[in-house]
Design an enzyme around this catalytic site. Structure first.
Site, PDB file in Angstrom:
ATOM      1  N   LYS A 105       0.828  -1.101  -0.015  1.00  0.00           N
ATOM      2  CA  LYS A 105       0.228   0.019  -0.056  1.00  0.00           C
ATOM      3  C   LYS A 105       0.804   1.294   0.132  1.00  0.00           C
ATOM      4  CE  LYS A 105      -4.209  -1.468   1.979  1.00  0.00           C
ATOM      5  NZ  LYS A 105      -5.303  -1.516   2.807  1.00  0.00           N
ATOM      6  N   LYS A 141      -5.095 -11.084  -6.083  1.00  0.00           N
ATOM      7  CA  LYS A 141      -6.241 -11.393  -5.021  1.00  0.00           C
ATOM      8  C   LYS A 141      -7.350 -10.549  -5.459  1.00  0.00           C
ATOM      9  CE  LYS A 141      -6.402  -8.825  -1.361  1.00  0.00           C
ATOM     10  NZ  LYS A 141      -6.502  -8.041   0.098  1.00  0.00           N
ATOM     11  N   LYS A 188     -11.357  -5.143  -3.660  1.00  0.00           N
ATOM     12  CA  LYS A 188     -12.180  -3.711  -4.149  1.00  0.00           C
ATOM     13  C   LYS A 188     -11.158  -2.585  -4.549  1.00  0.00           C
ATOM     14  CE  LYS A 188     -12.342  -3.544   0.710  1.00  0.00           C
ATOM     15  NZ  LYS A 188     -12.897  -4.039   1.870  1.00  0.00           N
TER      16      LYS A 188
HETATM   17  P1  TYM Z   1     -10.620  -6.499   4.960  1.00  0.00           P
HETATM   18  O1  TYM Z   1     -11.686  -5.506   5.378  1.00  0.00           O
HETATM   19  O2  TYM Z   1      -9.498  -6.108   3.984  1.00  0.00           O
HETATM   20  O3  TYM Z   1     -11.276  -7.912   4.546  1.00  0.00           O
HETATM   21  C1  TYM Z   1     -12.022  -8.536   5.295  1.00  0.00           C
HETATM   22  C2  TYM Z   1     -11.967  -9.976   5.313  1.00  0.00           C
HETATM   23  O4  TYM Z   1     -12.083 -10.428   3.730  1.00  0.00           O
HETATM   24  C3  TYM Z   1     -11.016 -11.600   3.405  1.00  0.00           C
HETATM   25  N1  TYM Z   1     -10.662 -11.147   2.268  1.00  0.00           N
HETATM   26  C4  TYM Z   1     -10.643 -12.066   1.292  1.00  0.00           C
HETATM   27  N2  TYM Z   1     -10.925 -13.542   1.589  1.00  0.00           N
HETATM   28  C5  TYM Z   1     -10.853 -14.322   0.455  1.00  0.00           C
HETATM   29  N3  TYM Z   1     -10.434 -13.891  -1.172  1.00  0.00           N
HETATM   30  C6  TYM Z   1     -10.137 -12.562  -1.026  1.00  0.00           C
HETATM   31  N4  TYM Z   1      -9.991 -12.170  -2.427  1.00  0.00           N
HETATM   32  C7  TYM Z   1     -10.359 -11.748  -0.112  1.00  0.00           C
HETATM   33  N5  TYM Z   1     -10.042 -10.454   0.065  1.00  0.00           N
HETATM   34  C8  TYM Z   1     -10.471 -10.290   1.567  1.00  0.00           C
HETATM   35  C9  TYM Z   1      -9.927 -11.037   4.177  1.00  0.00           C
HETATM   36  O5  TYM Z   1      -8.731 -11.972   4.608  1.00  0.00           O
HETATM   37  C10 TYM Z   1     -10.543 -10.764   5.725  1.00  0.00           C
HETATM   38  O6  TYM Z   1     -11.020 -11.866   6.421  1.00  0.00           O
HETATM   39  N6  TYM Z   1      -7.311  -6.227   8.573  1.00  0.00           N
HETATM   40  C11 TYM Z   1      -8.643  -6.623   8.311  1.00  0.00           C
HETATM   41  C12 TYM Z   1      -9.772  -6.333   9.145  1.00  0.00           C
HETATM   42  C13 TYM Z   1      -9.514  -6.358  10.527  1.00  0.00           C
HETATM   43  C14 TYM Z   1      -9.430  -7.573  11.338  1.00  0.00           C
HETATM   44  C15 TYM Z   1      -9.213  -7.317  12.540  1.00  0.00           C
HETATM   45  C16 TYM Z   1     -10.013  -8.821  10.763  1.00  0.00           C
HETATM   46  C17 TYM Z   1      -9.430  -5.454  11.437  1.00  0.00           C
HETATM   47  N7  TYM Z   1      -8.977  -6.114  12.799  1.00  0.00           N
HETATM   48  C18 TYM Z   1      -8.991  -8.336  13.805  1.00  0.00           C
HETATM   49  C19 TYM Z   1      -9.893  -9.940  11.867  1.00  0.00           C
HETATM   50  C20 TYM Z   1      -9.692  -9.571  13.467  1.00  0.00           C
HETATM   51  C21 TYM Z   1      -8.942  -6.193   6.936  1.00  0.00           C
HETATM   52  O7  TYM Z   1      -8.467  -5.329   6.281  1.00  0.00           O
HETATM   53  O8  TYM Z   1      -9.878  -7.081   6.400  1.00  0.00           O
END
Ligand code: TYM
Length: 332
Positions: free
Chosen positions: A115, A197, A200
């Site tokens: 990023k 991957k 969005k």
């Molecule tokens: P975020 O918002 O980017 O994504 C949310 C969840 O979606 C999963 N994910 C995917 N899984 C499969 N294929 C894909 N292409 C794909 N894109 C996204 C991510 O692995 C995630 O599980 N840092 C985290 C948010 C967060 C969090 C936490 C999660 C903040 N605090 C504590 C768990 C525990 C995040 O950016 O997810």
């Protein structure tokens, strides 16, 4: 509390429209776990502001994300559903943990490196510190298991390191969490470039499917998905586009690789793509209807997140008080 159930914590950032990757890699998996575990599902708005957000969009997306959780089948009677910024302990614990986290370990995070690639000096310190706040989220609830997609595994590793270090310096305070990645769907790939991957933030809108994409858009995007010239529905590393579509079909329908390969043997890609699109449509369409229902009922959403934050504040504050005491702060 809820007996001896193990604790689950997970969440999603309301920083953009959700994709099929978020749904299959995270939410669909949560729904399966809610009976067996004591679950906290959070709207990660503090994480969302690590990149610039338009305030009115952030407000709308935060509520929409809550509606998506509910519409996907997360039961507010059985789980604690809440908004991260409604529980100040996350920010406070995040600061305390920041003070025992190293610049070196944070600068090795691949998500940060990706990023920050083109931002030079103007990268936000929040983006750098992001994994520490995530560690706070998880550790505050004495979490056993964190169900996430594969891209979050490195963040889970550092959360464990941060928790273990605090336990070592100040004596046992946190349960050290494990990641829980779904067997199928942990990494849904971009449909135009299946080496990346599905995300969005991708520029080519044909690369991703949004949870809110109307059926005709889903059909068009799947139809345009990159495949190859081999013309065989086979699961292997040479046919990444086909492999990704198979993964989507498997994750939604529960079919095995073998069943899919046999079903489409000798049929080429047209029927296969058609069936993948229909599987996605039949999974998402009923959820979309429910999402619209929930977003139209702000009073109900408010009831859910208020009730959720009461419970979350209570649990998180217990851990926070322990941290403050061990660090040497004067009790309030
Ligand atoms: P975020 O918002 O980017 O994504 C949310 C969840 O979606 C999963 N994910 C995917 N899984 C499969 N294929 C894909 N292409 C794909 N894109 C996204 C991510 O692995 C995630 O599980 N840092 C985290 C948010 C967060 C969090 C936490 C999660 C903040 N605090 C504590 C768990 C525990 C995040 O950016 O997810």
């Amino acid at each position: 509390m809820e007996g001896n159930k193990k604790v689950i914590f997970s969440g999603i950032k309301p920083s953009g429209d959700l994709t099929l990757g978020n749904y299959l890699g995270a939410i669909k998996n949560w729904v399966k776990l809610q009976e067996e575990y004591e679950c906290y599902f959070c709207v990660m708005d503090l994480h969302a502001i690590t990149v610039k957000q338009e305030p009115k969009d952030l407000r709308r997306r935060s509520l929409e994300l809550l509606a998506i959780y509910l519409a996907s089948g997360i039961d507010p009677e059985k789980n604690t559903i809440f908004i991260q910024s409604h529980v100040p302990a996350h920010s406070e614990a995040g600061w305390m943990l920041t003070c025992s986290t190293y610049m070196g370990e944070l600068s090795r995070m691949t998500q940060y490196k990706d990023k920050s690639k083109n931002s030079g000096e103007s990268i936000s310190a929040g983006l750098f510190n992001y994994p520490v706040l995530m560690a706070a989220d998880i550790l505050l609830y004495q979490t056993d298991l964190v169900p996430v997609g594969k891209d979050q595994l490195q963040h889970l590793e550092i959360a464990r390191d941060i928790g273990e270090r605090f336990n070592r310096i100040y004596s046992d305070t946190f349960v050290i969490p494990e990641a829980y990645v779904p067997k199928s769907g942990a990494k849904i790939m971009d449909m135009q470039d299946p080496t990346k991957k599905m995300s969005k933030s991708e520029e080519n809108i044909n690369g991703y499917i949004l949870i809110m994409d109307p059926p005709e858009v889903i059909r068009k995007k799947v139809n345009r998905a990159v495949t190859d010239s081999l013309g065989e529905v086979k699961y292997n590393e040479e046919q990444l586009g086909v492999k990704n579509l198979m993964t989507i079909l498997m994750t939604i329908t529960g079919m095995s690789i073998k069943e899919i390969e046999e079903k489409y043997e000798g049929l080429g890609y047209a029927q296969f793509k058609n069936d993948v699109a229909e599987a996605i449509v039949s999974e998402l369409e009923p959820i979309q209807v429910k999402i619209k229902g929930y977003t139209g009922n702000k009073a109900y959403l408010e009831e859910i997140y208020k009730k959720g934050s009461e419970k979350a504040n209570y649990v998180a504050n217990k851990t926070l008080r322990k941290m403050q005491k061990k660090i040497g702060f004067i009790p309030r």
